[in-house]
Design a protein around this motif. Structure first.
Motif, short mmCIF file in Angstrom:
data_model
loop_
_atom_site.label_atom_id
_atom_site.label_comp_id
_atom_site.label_asym_id
_atom_site.label_seq_id
_atom_site.Cartn_x
_atom_site.Cartn_y
_atom_site.Cartn_z
N ASP A 176 13.06 -26.39 59.81
CA ASP A 176 13.56 -26.53 61.21
C ASP A 176 15.00 -27.28 61.08
O ASP A 176 15.14 -28.85 60.28
N ASP A 177 16.01 -26.51 61.68
CA ASP A 177 17.49 -27.29 61.61
C ASP A 177 17.33 -28.54 62.68
O ASP A 177 18.37 -29.34 62.15
N GLN A 178 17.11 -28.82 63.53
CA GLN A 178 16.37 -30.23 64.14
C GLN A 178 15.69 -30.76 63.76
O GLN A 178 14.08 -30.89 63.49
N ALA A 179 15.70 -32.62 63.51
CA ALA A 179 15.28 -33.32 62.70
C ALA A 179 14.05 -33.66 63.63
O ALA A 179 13.05 -34.46 63.28
N ARG A 197 16.45 -18.99 63.22
CA ARG A 197 18.12 -19.33 63.60
C ARG A 197 17.96 -20.73 63.06
O ARG A 197 17.61 -22.33 63.52
N MET A 198 18.50 -21.14 61.40
CA MET A 198 18.46 -21.94 61.02
C MET A 198 19.98 -21.62 60.22
O MET A 198 20.30 -20.72 59.76
N PRO A 199 20.55 -23.39 59.83
CA PRO A 199 22.27 -22.34 59.14
C PRO A 199 21.62 -22.15 57.16
O PRO A 199 20.70 -22.29 57.26
N GLU A 200 22.60 -21.87 56.93
CA GLU A 200 22.50 -21.47 55.80
C GLU A 200 21.53 -20.24 55.07
O GLU A 200 22.81 -18.98 54.84
N LEU A 201 20.36 -20.12 55.48
CA LEU A 201 19.84 -18.85 55.13
C LEU A 201 19.40 -18.71 56.77
O LEU A 201 17.91 -19.86 56.53
N ASP A 257 17.25 -26.09 56.42
CA ASP A 257 17.56 -24.84 56.62
C ASP A 257 16.61 -23.57 55.87
O ASP A 257 15.80 -24.46 55.27
N GLY A 258 16.97 -22.75 55.90
CA GLY A 258 16.33 -21.40 55.55
C GLY A 258 16.00 -21.73 53.56
O GLY A 258 15.25 -21.52 53.09
N ARG A 259 16.84 -22.04 52.95
CA ARG A 259 17.67 -21.62 52.12
C ARG A 259 16.51 -23.15 51.25
O ARG A 259 15.39 -22.64 50.23
N ALA A 260 16.58 -23.97 51.80
CA ALA A 260 15.88 -25.11 51.83
C ALA A 260 14.44 -24.91 51.61
O ALA A 260 13.46 -25.81 51.03
#
Length: 232
Positions: free
Chosen positions: A9-12, A57-61, A36-39
């Motif tokens: 999840d992109d929210q810490a 919904r996340m950045p990068e992927l 993010d998705g890639r990570a």
């Protein structure tokens, strides 16, 4: 056995809250987190979780593509015994992404504002090999997806060609699975033993080469076995 979980999840704050809640359970261990998705794909490759909580919904992927990469990689590595389950985290305003996630093999979805007890239960349900498709949500979401998808016209005929492989009883069971009923509810509806229902579900998945109940729901609508808006 302890269920190993990765949270993407992109929210810490969301990751921290979910991790604290799940780690407090004696049978659940959060083994990794990703922003993010890639990570997420990389972390899963390193930690081999049983369940991945994947935000859409996340950045990068985004979570959908990350789930596709993760599940495709597992399918390609057929010799690998360990297979993780993907549980999508979503909100109602991105329902179409959830549908796509089910098509690529995610085991279900969970609303991000669900009560803590629901999150814990969801992880256990998915880890056990069941799909998380709440009856109250399944009919609304899947029916809307199939009715509104512009590319859906060609899908029913292709899927329908596989229906003859099922017996009449197996079709009955598949219809009820698609409407969101649990094995217990299906057993009551059809006056069968719950174990018999489980056997029918297992045979349906095997005959149609489906990963789990989530994909069975999608198949039932795409094949035309269940018609959007028809509650039977």
């Amino acid at each position: 056995m302890t269920t190993r979980v990765v949270i993407a999840d992109d929210q810490a704050m969301v990751r921290a809250g979910f991790a604290a809640l799940l780690n407090a359970q004696p049978d659940i261990d959060v083994v990794g987190e990703a922003p993010d998705g890639r990570a997420a794909v990389e972390v899963c490759g390193a930690t081999h979780p049983d369940v991945v909580l994947m935000d859409v919904r996340m950045p990068e992927l985004d979570g959908l593509e990350a789930a596709r990469l993760l599940l495709d990689a597992q399918a390609a590595a057929a010799l690998t015994a360990h297979r993780c389950k993907v549980l999508m985290l979503t909100t109602f305003d991105i329902d179409d992404y959830v549908y796509e996630a089910l098509r690529v093999g995610a085991s279900g979805f969970l609303l991000k504002d669900a009560p803590p007890a629901d999150l814990i239960s969801a992880v256990r349900i998915v880890a056990a090999g069941d799909a998380l498709l709440a009856p109250s949500v399944t009919r609304r979401l899947i029916a809307d997806f199939v009715r509104s998808r512009p590319a859906g016209a060609a899908a029913p005929s292709a899927a329908a060609l596989r229906l003859p492989a099922l017996t009449a009883r197996e079709r009955e069971v598949l219809v009820l699975v698609a409407r969101g009923l649990s094995n217990t509810e299906i057993a009551g509806r059809l006056v069968l033993a719950e174990q018999t229902v489980k056997t029918h579900v297992s045979r349906v998945l095997t005959k149609l080469a489906l990963r789990d109940r989530a994909q069975a729901v999608v198949f039932a609508y795409e094949s035309g076995l269940v018609v959007a808006g028809d509650e039977g």
